[in-house]
Design an enzyme around this catalytic site. Structure first.
Site, mmCIF file in Angstrom:
data_model
loop_
_atom_site.group_PDB
_atom_site.id
_atom_site.type_symbol
_atom_site.label_atom_id
_atom_site.label_comp_id
_atom_site.label_asym_id
_atom_site.label_seq_id
_atom_site.Cartn_x
_atom_site.Cartn_y
_atom_site.Cartn_z
ATOM 1 N N ASP A 1 -42.581 54.101 30.357
ATOM 2 C CA ASP A 1 -41.857 52.861 30.593
ATOM 3 C C ASP A 1 -40.375 52.952 30.285
ATOM 4 O O ASP A 1 -39.617 52.033 30.596
ATOM 5 C CB ASP A 1 -42.476 51.731 29.765
ATOM 6 C CG ASP A 1 -43.807 51.327 30.350
ATOM 7 O OD1 ASP A 1 -43.908 51.377 31.581
ATOM 8 O OD2 ASP A 1 -44.718 50.983 29.591
ATOM 9 N N HIS B 1 -46.018 56.551 21.541
ATOM 10 C CA HIS B 1 -47.240 56.358 22.311
ATOM 11 C C HIS B 1 -48.421 56.624 21.393
ATOM 12 O O HIS B 1 -48.354 57.500 20.541
ATOM 13 C CB HIS B 1 -47.277 57.317 23.503
ATOM 14 C CG HIS B 1 -48.250 56.884 24.547
ATOM 15 N ND1 HIS B 1 -49.580 57.187 24.472
ATOM 16 C CD2 HIS B 1 -48.080 56.129 25.660
ATOM 17 C CE1 HIS B 1 -50.194 56.646 25.513
ATOM 18 N NE2 HIS B 1 -49.319 55.998 26.238
HETATM 19 N N1 ACO Z 1 -39.450 52.529 17.296
HETATM 20 C C1 ACO Z 1 -39.368 52.752 15.976
HETATM 21 N N2 ACO Z 1 -40.389 53.190 15.203
HETATM 22 C C2 ACO Z 1 -41.563 53.401 15.803
HETATM 23 C C3 ACO Z 1 -41.737 53.199 17.189
HETATM 24 C C4 ACO Z 1 -40.633 52.752 17.939
HETATM 25 N N3 ACO Z 1 -40.736 52.539 19.252
HETATM 26 N N4 ACO Z 1 -43.023 53.488 17.534
HETATM 27 C C5 ACO Z 1 -43.637 53.865 16.403
HETATM 28 N N5 ACO Z 1 -42.751 53.831 15.355
HETATM 29 C C6 ACO Z 1 -43.024 54.234 13.971
HETATM 30 C C7 ACO Z 1 -43.859 53.198 13.246
HETATM 31 O O1 ACO Z 1 -43.036 52.254 12.583
HETATM 32 C C8 ACO Z 1 -44.631 54.067 12.289
HETATM 33 O O2 ACO Z 1 -43.765 54.433 11.234
HETATM 34 P P1 ACO Z 1 -44.353 54.645 9.732
HETATM 35 O O3 ACO Z 1 -45.332 55.760 9.837
HETATM 36 O O4 ACO Z 1 -43.147 54.941 8.915
HETATM 37 O O5 ACO Z 1 -44.997 53.326 9.372
HETATM 38 C C9 ACO Z 1 -44.920 55.339 13.099
HETATM 39 O O6 ACO Z 1 -43.817 55.418 14.037
HETATM 40 C C10 ACO Z 1 -46.231 55.339 13.846
HETATM 41 O O7 ACO Z 1 -46.280 54.191 14.691
HETATM 42 P P2 ACO Z 1 -47.556 53.289 14.938
HETATM 43 O O8 ACO Z 1 -47.126 51.914 15.257
HETATM 44 O O9 ACO Z 1 -48.526 53.466 13.800
HETATM 45 O O10 ACO Z 1 -48.171 53.995 16.203
HETATM 46 P P3 ACO Z 1 -49.204 53.356 17.185
HETATM 47 O O11 ACO Z 1 -49.900 54.484 17.814
HETATM 48 O O12 ACO Z 1 -50.024 52.302 16.506
HETATM 49 O O13 ACO Z 1 -48.278 52.589 18.252
HETATM 50 C C11 ACO Z 1 -46.948 52.134 20.149
HETATM 51 C C12 ACO Z 1 -47.933 53.113 19.491
HETATM 52 C C13 ACO Z 1 -47.527 50.697 20.137
HETATM 53 C C14 ACO Z 1 -46.756 52.560 21.606
HETATM 54 C C15 ACO Z 1 -45.620 52.179 19.392
HETATM 55 O O14 ACO Z 1 -45.077 53.477 19.433
HETATM 56 C C16 ACO Z 1 -44.600 51.166 19.922
HETATM 57 O O15 ACO Z 1 -44.612 50.012 19.492
HETATM 58 N N6 ACO Z 1 -43.700 51.592 20.871
HETATM 59 C C17 ACO Z 1 -42.763 50.678 21.493
HETATM 60 C C18 ACO Z 1 -43.465 49.878 22.567
HETATM 61 C C19 ACO Z 1 -43.752 50.693 23.806
HETATM 62 O O16 ACO Z 1 -42.913 51.408 24.331
HETATM 63 N N7 ACO Z 1 -44.993 50.538 24.313
HETATM 64 C C20 ACO Z 1 -45.413 51.202 25.561
HETATM 65 C C21 ACO Z 1 -46.452 52.219 25.280
HETATM 66 S S1 ACO Z 1 -46.830 53.081 26.757
HETATM 67 C C22 ACO Z 1 -47.838 52.027 27.593
HETATM 68 O O17 ACO Z 1 -48.595 51.274 27.070
HETATM 69 C C23 ACO Z 1 -47.690 52.067 28.965
#
Ligand code: ACO
Length: 428
Positions: free
Chosen positions: A364, A307
């Site tokens: 979610d 998140h």
């Molecule tokens: N699975 C694997 N790796 C992940 C995940 C995941 N679900 N989420 C983040 N990471 C990793 C990224 O690859 C990144 O790794 P790095 O530092 O080695 O490059 C690190 O964790 C940080 O992630 P970011 O993408 O920079 O975090 P950001 O805050 O931009 O993204 C997000 C947040 C979009 C929610 C992300 O965690 C994601 O894509 N999750 C899956 C989709 C999801 O469940 N979305 C619902 C969010 S809740 C809502 O909107 C209701």
């Protein structure tokens, strides 16, 4: 404690005001920085930028805290109803008993949608995604209620637009579902409360009144309450920025629905179930999929994990997990997808990759399992999220207007070509 920050660039110092929120959050006000220094700030994805001062929702991602108008989400999920929470978010206070009765009554007087709107439902191909339909139908309400277009509407007129939208949304959502089945639509019943009426229109028949177990009704209230607001997330920021151009409420919310649709935001609830089903169909080896999620050369992400702001736990996920257990037990459902979800959750919570990056299950991760148990098809999940988020979007749109916020218009750092002369096509 200082109320000014000092920024020094090339030997010149600039004093920037420090703003402190009621929960002691601190911000540096850079709104005059460009005028003073010629510099803008750069923050792609607004990871560290406050876009507004808001009195609606407080969220502390480090400590897993979520409050609506000061009330902890745990207390609201336990004691409140969705319509009461909607009132709280939009009008700022918990309603007195009579006020809530009046609000319910007013909503129940506006649940019908214009008969001509039925032609839209007939026009969509049967397989079209419900979110695309929802966005189009909510935007189309502006055509039926043109008084909503007036940016100088009185408070009373604006309130009627708000009430109409809140009242019609469950009807629109239910009708999208009924049409996807090829079934006749069910008209709203004014004697039923908001959630009951929604479930009746969705799962009831024209001739039969639906029998609802209180556990199911409560779970539905909880789901909607947990989704009702989440401060300046992607879709809410969209609603505010669209509304900041004086676009009408229906257009602004329609844009928010589109923003919510993406799998990185509200679309994650659909993506979670699709992911869990893929894992099940692939033999149920969660370790293999966990490895894929960690592999930087693989685009796969563990949906429902991570998140932008929660870096400890998502308080909504805790509440929803319990509601999920209650619903599955009540309905006697043994869902293999839930077993995979539990395995994945446990494995990820003990895996250094997820621990180091502070990736935890979000709301979610479990909501889809409940929706599925209640009988909603997967592509309806994000629409249910939108139904829950509606009061939050409305409250944020209203607040933006009351505060007379300027049109949203970020700056950029241009990194394209410097000026060059046009070259005739044959010489390129
Ligand atoms: N699975 C694997 N790796 C992940 C995940 C995941 N679900 N989420 C983040 N990471 C990793 C990224 O690859 C990144 O790794 P790095 O530092 O080695 O490059 C690190 O964790 C940080 O992630 P970011 O993408 O920079 O975090 P950001 O805050 O931009 O993204 C997000 C947040 C979009 C929610 C992300 O965690 C994601 O894509 N999750 C899956 C989709 C999801 O469940 N979305 C619902 C969010 S809740 C809502 O909107 C209701």
């Amino acid at each position: 404690m200082s109320d000014k920050a000092l920024l020094t660039i090339d030997g010149n110092s600039y004093e920037l005001p420090i703003i402190t929120g009621t929960e002691q959050e601190k911000a540096i006000d850079i709104s005059k920085l460009r005028d003073q220094s010629g510099y803008v700030t750069l923050d792609t994805g607004f990871k560290n930028t406050g876009a507004t001062k808001s009195a609606i929702t407080f969220l502390d991602g480090e400590n897993g805290i979520l409050h609506y108008r000061g009330y902890p989400i745990e207390q609201l999920a336990k004691n409140s109803t969705f319509l009461e929470v909607a009132y709280l978010l939009i009008y700022g206070e918990l309603p007195k008993e009579q006020t809530l009765l009046d609000f319910r009554h007013l909503i129940s007087r506006h649940t019908l949608i214009h008969e001509d709107m039925k032609k839209f439902f007939d026009g969509f191909p049967s397989k079209s995604h419900p979110m695309g339909q929802l966005s189009a139908l909510v935007g189309a309400l502006s055509a039926f209620y043109p008084e909503s277009l007036n940016p100088n509407a009185t408070e009373e007129e604006e309130n009627l637009t708000i009430v109409k939208l809140l009242a019609k949304m469950p009807t629109i959502v239910s009708w999208i579902y009924k049409k996807s089945l090829g079934h006749p639509v069910i008209y709203p019943r004014n004697n039923m409360n908001y959630v009951h009426n929604f479930l009746q229109m969705t799962f009831g028949q024209i001739t039969e009144e639906i029998e609802l177990d209180p556990v199911i009704v409560r779970a539905m209230h909880i789901l909607l309450i947990l989704h009702a607001d989440h401060e300046q997330n992607c879709s809410t920021s969209t609603v505010r920025i669209v509304g900041s151009s004086n676009a009408n409420l229906y257009a602004s919310i329609s844009a928010g629905i589109s923003a919510l649709w993406g799998p990185l935001h509200g679309g994650a609830n659909q993506a979670v179930i699709e992911m869990l089903e893929s894992i099940k169909n692939d033999g149920g080896d969660s370790a293999k999929w966990l490895a894929k999620a960690k592999d930087k050369n693989d685009p796969f992400r563990l949906m429902g994990f991570g998140h932008r702001v929660y870096k400890n736990f998502d308080p909504r996920a805790k509440i929803i997990k319990k509601a999920c257990d209650d619903v599955l037990e009540k309905l006697g459902i043994n869902d293999p997808v839930l077993d995979i979800a539990k395995q994945l959750e446990e494995a990820a919570l003990n895996d250094p990759y997820f621990v180091e990056r502070k990736l935890y299950p979000n709301v979610d991760f479990y909501s889809g399992i409940i929706y599925r148990a209640l009988g909603f098809p997967t592509d309806m999940f994000t629409v249910l999220f939108a139904l829950g988020r509606l009061p939050g979007w409305i409250a944020q749109w209203k607040e933006m207007r009351i505060n007379k916020e300027p049109i949203g218009r970020p700056r950029q750092i241009y990194v394209g070509s410097t000026p060059r002369d046009y070259v005739d096509i044959e010489k390129r």
